[in-house]
Each structure stands twice: as C-alpha cells, then as structure tokens.
Design a protein around this motif. Structure first.
Motif, PDB file in Angstrom:
ATOM      1  N   UNK A  19      44.655  45.122  72.220  1.00 52.41           N
ATOM      2  CA  UNK A  19      45.426  43.900  71.978  1.00 52.41           C
ATOM      3  C   UNK A  19      44.579  42.850  71.273  1.00 52.41           C
ATOM      4  N   UNK A  20      43.336  42.695  71.737  1.00 48.50           N
ATOM      5  CA  UNK A  20      42.438  41.721  71.110  1.00 48.50           C
ATOM      6  C   UNK A  20      42.173  42.089  69.654  1.00 48.50           C
ATOM      7  N   UNK A  21      41.974  43.376  69.381  1.00 38.42           N
ATOM      8  CA  UNK A  21      41.754  43.816  68.009  1.00 38.42           C
ATOM      9  C   UNK A  21      42.976  43.524  67.147  1.00 38.42           C
ATOM     10  N   UNK A  22      44.176  43.784  67.690  1.00 35.12           N
ATOM     11  CA  UNK A  22      45.401  43.529  66.932  1.00 35.12           C
ATOM     12  C   UNK A  22      45.545  42.046  66.608  1.00 35.12           C
ATOM     13  N   UNK A  23      45.257  41.185  67.592  1.00 38.71           N
ATOM     14  CA  UNK A  23      45.351  39.748  67.363  1.00 38.71           C
ATOM     15  C   UNK A  23      44.337  39.297  66.308  1.00 38.71           C
ATOM     16  N   UNK A  24      43.103  39.842  66.410  1.00 41.07           N
ATOM     17  CA  UNK A  24      42.069  39.469  65.450  1.00 41.07           C
ATOM     18  C   UNK A  24      42.447  39.901  64.038  1.00 41.07           C
ATOM     19  N   UNK A  25      42.996  41.105  63.894  1.00 40.49           N
ATOM     20  CA  UNK A  25      43.401  41.588  62.568  1.00 40.49           C
ATOM     21  C   UNK A  25      44.526  40.725  62.007  1.00 40.49           C
ATOM     22  N   UNK A  26      45.495  40.389  62.836  1.00 41.36           N
ATOM     23  CA  UNK A  26      46.611  39.566  62.369  1.00 41.36           C
ATOM     24  C   UNK A  26      46.130  38.163  61.989  1.00 41.36           C
ATOM     25  N   UNK A  27      45.190  37.629  62.785  1.00 39.79           N
ATOM     26  CA  UNK A  27      44.668  36.308  62.477  1.00 39.79           C
ATOM     27  C   UNK A  27      43.909  36.317  61.156  1.00 39.79           C
ATOM     28  N   UNK A  28      43.139  37.392  60.928  1.00 37.84           N
ATOM     29  CA  UNK A  28      42.409  37.494  59.666  1.00 37.84           C
ATOM     30  C   UNK A  28      43.379  37.630  58.491  1.00 37.84           C
TER      31      UNK A  28
END
Length: 378
Positions: free
Chosen positions: A146-155
C-alpha cells in the motif's frame, strides 16, 4: 544519480532495526545467532542500497540479490525479527515492475513463511505466538504494498503537476510573444507608417512647397519621437503597473491634429480592456488608411452608448478588397472577439474604406476615491 524509489529511506531504516535486534540477541545469547554471517549480510544489504542509489545494476538482479541476502540474514538471526525484511521484496518490486509483480512476490513471501513454519514446527497452527507472527507479517506485506502504491501515485501526480506547470509556462510565453508582436505592430508600426508617409510627402513637396515639406519633416520627427516613447513605455510597464487608461487622451496622442476625432458618451461606462481594444482598432484603421489605402482624409468617430460602444474609422482611400485581411486585421479581430465584440470592414458610401468595431458594455470602471473608501463611494 538518486534512487528510482520515491521513499529510499525505508530499506535502510528497516536494516538498522534488524541489525540492532540481531546484535542484541547475539550478545544476550537469545536464540541461535551467527553474528559474523548476520552482520556481513546486513552490511551487504547496505552496499546494495549504495549501488542502487548510484544507478548501477539491473533492477531484477538487485531484487534477486536482496532476496538471497534476506534468506542468509534470517538464517543467521536468532531474534526472528529478520523475517520482516521480506516485506521489502514486494515493496521494492512495486517501483521497478509494477503492482502485479509486487502482489505475486508478496504472496510468494507469505507462502515461504508458511512453508518455513510447517517444516520447523509441524504443529504451529496451535501456537498462538507463531500464528500471531504470521498475521503480523501478512499485515506488514499489505502495508508495504500500500505504501509503495501511494508513493508511486504521489510521484506520478507530482510529475503531472510539473508537466502542467511547464505547459502553462509555455502557453504564457506564447501568449506574451503574441501580445508583444501585436503591440509592436500596433504601436511602433503605426508611427513608422506615419513617418514613412510624411517623409514621402516632404520629398514630393521639397521643391514645389518648401514650407509644406518642412512641416511634414517636423511631423515625421514627432511621430518618430512618439514611437520611441511607446517603446520606452512598454519597457516601463514590464516593471510597474500602468496608470488608468483613458481612450480619449490616447486617441489625441495618437493622431494629434492630423486626424479629426469625435467622441460622444461616457467612456467610464466601459472597462479598460474594452477601451484598449477600441484604441488598437483606431491604430489599425488609421495605419491601414495611410499605408495601404493612400487616404488623404481620415475620420474617427467613437460613440459610448448605454449598452454598447462603437468605433468607426472612415477614409477616402483606394478601398478594401474582401478577403485581403493581413496580420494586423486578423489580430485585431481576435482582440475584438475576445471582449465579445464584432469587427466589420467594408467600402464607404462615397468610396474608401469603413472600419466599424462594436463592443458590448461591461462592468463600469471603478472611480478612485479617498483612501479607505472601497470603490470610491462615500
């Protein structure tokens, strides 16, 4: 080169936590900890982080190397905390290979832990501590993905925002270039046309009427000075806000005594943008009459009505051929339509050309009032 991961600090923090727990377990004699293998594996993991941060190595090879080192560290760690390292497998894979691969690797890590429990403790399902550890590990996998998904979307969102800013900057630059081009055409072009016409007049009458030739030269000099002043004014407006625009005064400065101007009605009924459009129309009409139509008589009429303003420019020149609009008229038509108006160009009733600009009434221009009084109202 920086790491391709949006949150590169996660792995080193987890490595440090596992290192502290493993060393503590080894020093206190908790479990079966092989300190040399354990510390060497953690050091190798930190080295992989440096390799990735410098942009070296393929993503698949780095991920495989991490997985092997995780197994080695977990085997040498007596504290049992090293199993948490495996949550980094789907976490790092998400950035390099996407969601599907990350979920598959996360499921594989969970299955590996299940197999390990089954091999080392066949009756682990009745052991509350092992079941709790498994649930916590599964929760860690979910949080990591989930954290990786949020980080990718934020980037991705940041990249979209930067791209949007770049596009806005490009559009603003293009609009400013268009505005400058129009201003040069309208302001400097008008005065240079007047200078050219007056110099031709002075040349033609140099021998026949020296006084008239000298007068034309004087008018040409004044027009050249106005052109220079327009350039200076344009430069000043880049650094300071211009004062209130008055169409009547601007028209007087534009034509002097060479063209009769008649204004009826109250220009304060109209906003500055509309008034500037009317001024540009007057510039374009007078310039065209002098440059192209070779007109000897030009007249400017401005009528400020209650719900619309109309500017009419008539001349006795050679007339206007339909479909012969150049850059100036096309640019003027764009300006007029932007304020909701209409531009018409046709032959006059007695020959020549008749340019008519009609614009709707807008918000009344605010009247300056005493300091502290909004809108100038008492």
């Amino acid at each position: 080169m920086t790491s391709s991961r949006p949150v590169p600090w996660v792995s080193p923090v987890l490595y440090a936590a596992v290192l502290v727990a493993g060393l503590y377990a080894g020093v206190r004699g908790l479990g079966d900890t092989h300190l040399v293998l354990f510390a060497g594996g953690i050091a190798a993991l930190f080295a992989l982080e440096l390799v990735e941060a410098r942009g070296r190595g393929r993503a698949a090879l780095l991920l495989a190397a991490r997985a092997v080192l995780f197994l080695a560290v977990a085997a040498a760690d007596g504290s049992g905390l090293s199993r948490a390292l495996f949550v980094l497998v789907p976490f790092t894979a998400y950035f390099a290979f996407g969601r599907a691969v990350a979920l598959a690797l996360g499921a594989g890590c969970l299955g590996l832990v299940l197999v390990g429990h089954q091999v080392t403790s066949p009756g682990w399902t009745t052991d509350l501590e092992k079941v709790s550890d498994l649930l916590m590990f599964a929760l860690g996998l979910v949080l990591a993905v989930t954290m990786a998904a949020v980080a990718v979307e934020e980037r991705a969102g940041r990249h979209r925002l930067e791209e949007s800013h770049r596009r806005i900057a490009d559009l603003s630059a293009a609009a400013e270039r268009t505005r400058i081009a129009r201003d040069i055409h309208d302001d400097v072009g008008h005065h240079l046309t007047a200078v050219l016409v007056l110099l031709e007049k002075a040349t033609a009458f140099r021998d026949r009427d020296p006084d008239l030739a000298r007068e034309a030269l004087g008018d040409a000099e004044r027009s050249a000075r106005r052109a220079l002043e327009d350039v200076r004014r344009s430069v000043r407006t880049l650094h300071a806000e211009p004062g209130p625009f008055r169409l009547t005064r601007a028209l007087d400065e534009l034509v002097g005594d060479s063209v009769p101007v008649r204004v009826t009605g109250d220009e304060d009924r109209y906003g500055e943008e509309t008034l500037r459009v009317l001024f540009r129309a007057a510039q374009e009409g007078i310039t065209n009459a002098r440059r192209h139509a070779r007109a000897t008589a030009i007249e400017v009429l401005v009528d400020f009505g209650a719900d619309r303003a109309r500017l009419t420019i008539g001349d006795d020149g050679r007339g206007f051929a339909p479909g012969a609009e150049g850059f100036g008229l096309r640019g003027l038509r764009d300006r007029v339509e932007r304020v909701g108006g209409r531009l018409d160009v046709a032959g006059g009733p007695a020959g020549g050309t008749r340019l008519v600009v009609t614009v709707p009434g807008g918000a009344r221009r605010p009247v300056p009032g005493p300091v502290g009084t909004p809108g100038g109202a008492p």
